[in-house]
Design a protein around this motif. Structure first.
Motif, mmCIF file in Angstrom:
data_model
loop_
_atom_site.group_PDB
_atom_site.id
_atom_site.type_symbol
_atom_site.label_atom_id
_atom_site.label_comp_id
_atom_site.label_asym_id
_atom_site.label_seq_id
_atom_site.Cartn_x
_atom_site.Cartn_y
_atom_site.Cartn_z
ATOM 1 N N VAL A 178 0.845 -1.192 0.000
ATOM 2 C CA VAL A 178 0.000 0.000 0.000
ATOM 3 C C VAL A 178 0.882 1.243 0.000
ATOM 4 C CG1 VAL A 178 -1.737 1.332 1.269
ATOM 5 C CG2 VAL A 178 -1.868 -1.179 1.236
ATOM 6 N N VAL A 179 0.530 2.207 -0.843
ATOM 7 C CA VAL A 179 1.220 3.504 -0.845
ATOM 8 C C VAL A 179 0.196 4.586 -0.557
ATOM 9 C CG1 VAL A 179 3.034 2.776 -2.434
ATOM 10 C CG2 VAL A 179 0.952 3.795 -3.344
ATOM 11 N N VAL A 180 0.640 5.641 0.114
ATOM 12 C CA VAL A 180 -0.229 6.749 0.497
ATOM 13 C C VAL A 180 0.355 8.034 -0.067
ATOM 14 C CG1 VAL A 180 -1.294 8.000 2.419
ATOM 15 C CG2 VAL A 180 -0.884 5.542 2.611
ATOM 16 N N GLU A 181 -0.510 8.857 -0.644
ATOM 17 C CA GLU A 181 -0.052 10.090 -1.285
ATOM 18 C C GLU A 181 -1.078 11.196 -1.052
ATOM 19 O OE1 GLU A 181 1.988 12.527 -2.333
ATOM 20 O OE2 GLU A 181 3.073 10.856 -3.282
ATOM 21 N N ASN A 182 -0.622 12.413 -1.136
ATOM 22 C CA ASN A 182 -1.492 13.584 -1.062
ATOM 23 C C ASN A 182 -2.569 13.532 -2.138
ATOM 24 O OD1 ASN A 182 -1.766 16.506 -2.440
ATOM 25 N ND2 ASN A 182 -1.730 16.711 -0.222
ATOM 26 N N ASP A 183 -3.783 13.971 -1.809
ATOM 27 C CA ASP A 183 -4.907 13.850 -2.743
ATOM 28 C C ASP A 183 -4.708 14.667 -4.018
ATOM 29 O OD1 ASP A 183 -5.126 16.221 -1.311
ATOM 30 O OD2 ASP A 183 -7.280 16.090 -1.012
ATOM 31 N N LEU A 184 -4.058 15.811 -3.922
ATOM 32 C CA LEU A 184 -3.828 16.617 -5.116
ATOM 33 C C LEU A 184 -2.817 15.951 -6.046
ATOM 34 C CD1 LEU A 184 -4.409 19.187 -6.666
ATOM 35 C CD2 LEU A 184 -2.698 20.354 -5.285
ATOM 36 N N ASN A 185 -1.806 15.324 -5.470
ATOM 37 C CA ASN A 185 -0.817 14.636 -6.290
ATOM 38 C C ASN A 185 -1.414 13.457 -7.053
ATOM 39 O OD1 ASN A 185 1.245 16.361 -5.563
ATOM 40 N ND2 ASN A 185 2.077 15.032 -3.975
#
Length: 339
Positions: free
Chosen positions: A126-133
């Motif tokens: 699982v990877v997590v990233e900023n919603d805008l990115n």
């Protein structure tokens, strides 16, 4: 990490497994949007469910959304080799943690979201990233595929052609996600694309960031609502454009100022990054072609005073965010392909 577009070979998990499916989730304050991508990068299923706030509810809800979209796509969870999440708040994409996602009930303590969700899903990476990115990555992925289909080229299996774009989010504030030559640009401190806090008028209104006259005070949903408050219960952008269409002179003036400010944001992005496309997204962009036309007209008007600006063909670079798929969820699924 985070290469955008069609990759060479299939998606791989952290354990080096072969091609498989990936899932992306766009987690907001009220809803979770999910997308399932097949090994070729095509969207084969989408899902929507309500967000449950708090750490436990967030993890359970995300796990449920993954299972829902996989079932909707007619595949087994075992076929999924990666999951990506797009989420608001302060995200550490390396550790997979998030904090200060106040709209989700996550506050000061870092939540190890990637680790917890992976455990719920039997160890899937699982990877997590900023919603805008993730929105920028998703727009790049969708636009690349649509353009390759339009020109008859098949780019699957190759990486020579990658989208180059800025995703300009016209929401409560103003910010941009950047995909430069196929790579997501986060910046040294994660502040890449925060153009809303560039001061453009030293005598302008105060900004919550502490500066004065920031660009987002003129080109954002909040700025538009301040200039034209909702009077009939509809969203302020809708009422403004309806009034302008009906010939209201004040509405026309407000609309033109907003379009000019948004055009300035487009010009800033092109002059600093020379991206191929600037994609308009966020709540205000739901206006659709009316907004696009207004911003393009403002760009053409601004270019009349400068042959240099004219040569950049700024108006032709502007696009609307695709609406036929949940772009941010697609972008999260693309990032879920990384090793």
């Amino acid at each position: 990490m985070g290469k955008v577009g069609k990759r060479q070979g299939g998606a791989r998990s952290g354990t080096g497994r072969g091609p498989g499916y990936t899932v992306g989730l766009d987690i907001g304050g009220t809803k979770i949007l999910g997308a399932l991508l097949d090994p070729a990068g095509e969207v084969v299923a989408t899902v929507r469910r309500s967000t449950v706030h708090g750490a436990e509810g967030l993890v359970d809800g995300a796990a449920g959304a993954v299972r829902d979209v996989v079932e909707s796509g007619g595949v087994e969870l075992a076929a999924v080799v990666g999951v990506g999440l797009g989420i608001p708040g302060i995200v550490d994409h390396v550790s997979g943690t998030v904090k200060h996602a106040v709209n989700l009930g996550v506050h000061d303590d870092e939540l190890p979201l990637a680790e917890l969700l992976s455990a719920e899903l039997g160890g899937i990476a699982v990877v997590v990233e900023n919603d805008l990115n993730v929105a920028a990555v998703g727009a790049a992925h969708v636009l690349e595929r649509s353009e390759s289909s339009a020109d008859g080229e098949t780019r699957a299996g190759g990486s020579a052609e990658h989208e180059d774009l800025a995703f300009l989010a016209l929401g409560t504030g103003l910010a941009s996600g950047l995909v430069l030559d196929g790579e997501l640009r986060r910046g040294a401190s994660g502040a890449a694309g925060e153009i809303g806090h560039i001061p453009v008028d030293p005598l302008g209104p105060e900004c919550p960031c502490g500066q004065r006259g920031c660009l987002e005070r003129f080109a954002s949903g909040k700025a538009l609502e301040a200039a034209w408050p909702s009077r009939h219960g509809k969203p302020a952008p809708v009422e403004l454009f309806e009034a302008a269409r009906a010939g209201d002179e004040e509405a026309i003036a407000v609309k033109d100022r907003f379009a000019a400010a948004t055009a300035s944001a487009v010009r800033l992005l092109v002059l600093t990054t020379d991206v191929r496309h600037v994609v308009l997204g966020g709540g205000v962009a739901l206006l659709g072609t009316e907004l696009l036309d207004a911003v393009q007209d403002a760009l053409r008007e601004q270019a009349k005073v400068s042959s240099f600006l004219g040569s950049l063909k700024l108006a032709e670079r502007v696009r609307l965010a695709p609406t036929h798929v949940p772009v941010a969820a697609v972008g999260a699924a693309v990032l879920g392909r990384r090793s």
